[in-house]
Design a protein around this motif. Structure first.
Motif, PDB file in Angstrom:
ATOM      1  N   GLY A  89       0.854  -1.247   0.049  1.00 19.14           N
ATOM      2  CA  GLY A  89      -0.061   0.012  -0.016  1.00 19.14           C
ATOM      3  C   GLY A  89       0.810   1.322  -0.056  1.00 19.14           C
ATOM      4  O   GLY A  89       0.538   2.180  -0.584  1.00 19.14           O
ATOM      5  N   GLY A 179      -3.313   8.378   1.244  1.00 24.60           N
ATOM      6  CA  GLY A 179      -4.222   7.391   0.971  1.00 24.60           C
ATOM      7  C   GLY A 179      -5.628   7.872   1.357  1.00 24.60           C
ATOM      8  O   GLY A 179      -5.939   8.993   1.919  1.00 24.60           O
ATOM      9  N   ASN A 181      -7.788   7.058   3.587  1.00 26.02           N
ATOM     10  CA  ASN A 181      -8.283   7.094   4.910  1.00 26.02           C
ATOM     11  C   ASN A 181      -7.333   8.014   5.509  1.00 26.02           C
ATOM     12  O   ASN A 181      -7.238   7.996   6.871  1.00 26.02           O
ATOM     13  N   SER A 211      -7.174   2.856  -1.339  1.00 25.11           N
ATOM     14  CA  SER A 211      -6.375   1.715  -0.378  1.00 25.11           C
ATOM     15  C   SER A 211      -6.067   0.563  -1.315  1.00 25.11           C
ATOM     16  O   SER A 211      -7.077   0.029  -2.036  1.00 25.11           O
ATOM     17  N   GLN A 234      -8.137  -3.019   4.031  1.00 18.54           N
ATOM     18  CA  GLN A 234      -6.812  -2.680   3.348  1.00 18.54           C
ATOM     19  C   GLN A 234      -5.762  -3.231   4.016  1.00 18.54           C
ATOM     20  O   GLN A 234      -5.679  -3.737   5.104  1.00 18.54           O
ATOM     21  N   SER A 236      -2.163  -3.082   5.630  1.00 17.40           N
ATOM     22  CA  SER A 236      -1.669  -2.124   6.559  1.00 17.40           C
ATOM     23  C   SER A 236      -0.712  -2.863   7.301  1.00 17.40           C
ATOM     24  O   SER A 236      -0.418  -3.850   7.192  1.00 17.40           O
TER      25      SER A 236
END
Length: 343
Positions: A89, A179, A181, A211, A234, A236
């Motif tokens: 990511g 991103g 978020n 994401s 997503q 992470s």
């Protein structure tokens, strides 16, 4: 009819041509080497403030590992985040930054100390981060994204507006990537939509990236990964930590986009036998997988030493070379660090 403001946020994954972004044309003040011995400050409202001296400027610098002029990211596109795991990511953010200009990572450090979090070892050893970023070059138009660090204590009290203002005026960047978020500003009060609005106000490009989702969605004993409240499926750093804690190295590799490398500091407590190396766990510089036996590993020390199996217990880590001649040159006497890559 009351006036209303309509804000369109374009996600980079919605377009094949990543030239679609906010404020495409702009003029930038990119004067390098400008004297900063004394600087008169201005608030967002334009009112003049106090004049800062050299010591004030040093304490006020955003970038830890940049010089006095703070021009290391000048005119670049900076990806914003914590970047603990440098997972796929994070790589996606760097990739989109490279499509818009010179890519940089702006990492925030010291959050645990400021917020009182319990210490956790890093997922990537500090000394190994440049190697990982170098491996991203094929995804970033053959450019290695450089990383610079911001001390969290220097920005935690800034409002979202003040934060973007400092990126624009102090670091003189061209744009940001974040991103969908992403949260920023005091008490994480700003979101991706506000980031776009503020960047437009300060004549910066803003790229919001969807994401990268965790398609594997592994579970152990029927229990899915215990992720924090912001998790929406997503990829992470929390998922990477969970996979390491479970010892699921295949899953870790999928999330990272590479094999996990455990870096060990070689010291006087290191025992070297004919084909085995034994080190105390205190030699580990980053997060190891769960205790247990791991086959199909590789030992490196800048170069490739050979295949091995690894046993991790509560006190020690044992490296058993599959070829007893791999350590014939006794490499641990010549290096300060060893790396184990888990297959």
């Amino acid at each position: 009819m009351a006036n209303c403001l309509v804000l369109n946020i374009y996600y980079l994954s919605d377009f094949d041509d990543t030239r679609m972004y906010f404020n495409q044309s702009r003029s930038l003040d990119m004067k390098k080497g400008q004297s900063r011995n004394s600087l008169k400050t201005f608030s967002s409202s334009g009112h003049s403030g106090v004049r800062l001296n050299n010591e004030d400027l040093i304490n006020d610098r955003l970038l830890i590992d940049c010089g006095e002029d703070q021009d290391c990211v000048l005119g670049g596109i900076v990806a914003l985040g914590k970047f603990d795991a440098l997972h796929i990511g994070h790589r996606e953010l760097a990739m989109h930054a490279s499509k818009a200009g010179t890519p940089f990572l702006l990492s925030f450090v010291g959050m645990a100390e400021v917020l009182g979090w319990t210490y956790r070892p890093p997922i990537v050893a500090h000394c190994d981060r440049k190697r990982v970023l170098s491996s991203w070059a094929p995804y970033c138009r053959n450019v290695v994204p450089l990383e610079y660090q911001v001390e969290f204590s220097k920005v935690r009290s800034l409002s979202p507006r003040q934060f973007v203002e400092r990126l624009s005026k102090d670091l003189r960047i061209k744009g940001v990537v974040a991103g969908e978020n992403y949260r920023f500003g005091y008490k994480a009060s700003g979101d991706a939509a506000e980031l776009v609005k503020l960047c437009e106000e300060f004549d910066l490009s803003a790229f919001i990236v969807r994401s990268v989702m965790d398609t594997a969605k592994r579970s152990h004993n029927g229990v899915s990964a215990a992720i924090n409240s912001s998790d929406k499926g997503q990829v992470s750093s929390s998922r990477v930590r969970h996979a390491l804690a479970m010892g699921d190295m295949e899953y870790v590799s999928e999330l990272l986009g590479r094999k996990h490398r455990l870096v060990l500091m070689v010291n006087q407590h290191c025992l070297h036998e004919k084909k085995n190396i034994v080190l105390p766990n205190s030699c580990m510089l980053n997060m190891p997988p769960a205790e247990g036996l791991y086959e199909n590993c590789d030992l490196v020390n800048g170069g490739y030493l050979g295949p091995c199996r690894v046993i991790i217990d509560s006190d020690t880590i044992i490296i058993e070379m599959k070829d007893e001649n791999s350590l014939s040159l006794n490499p641990i006497q010549e290096v300060q660090q060893l790396g184990i890559e888990f297959g």
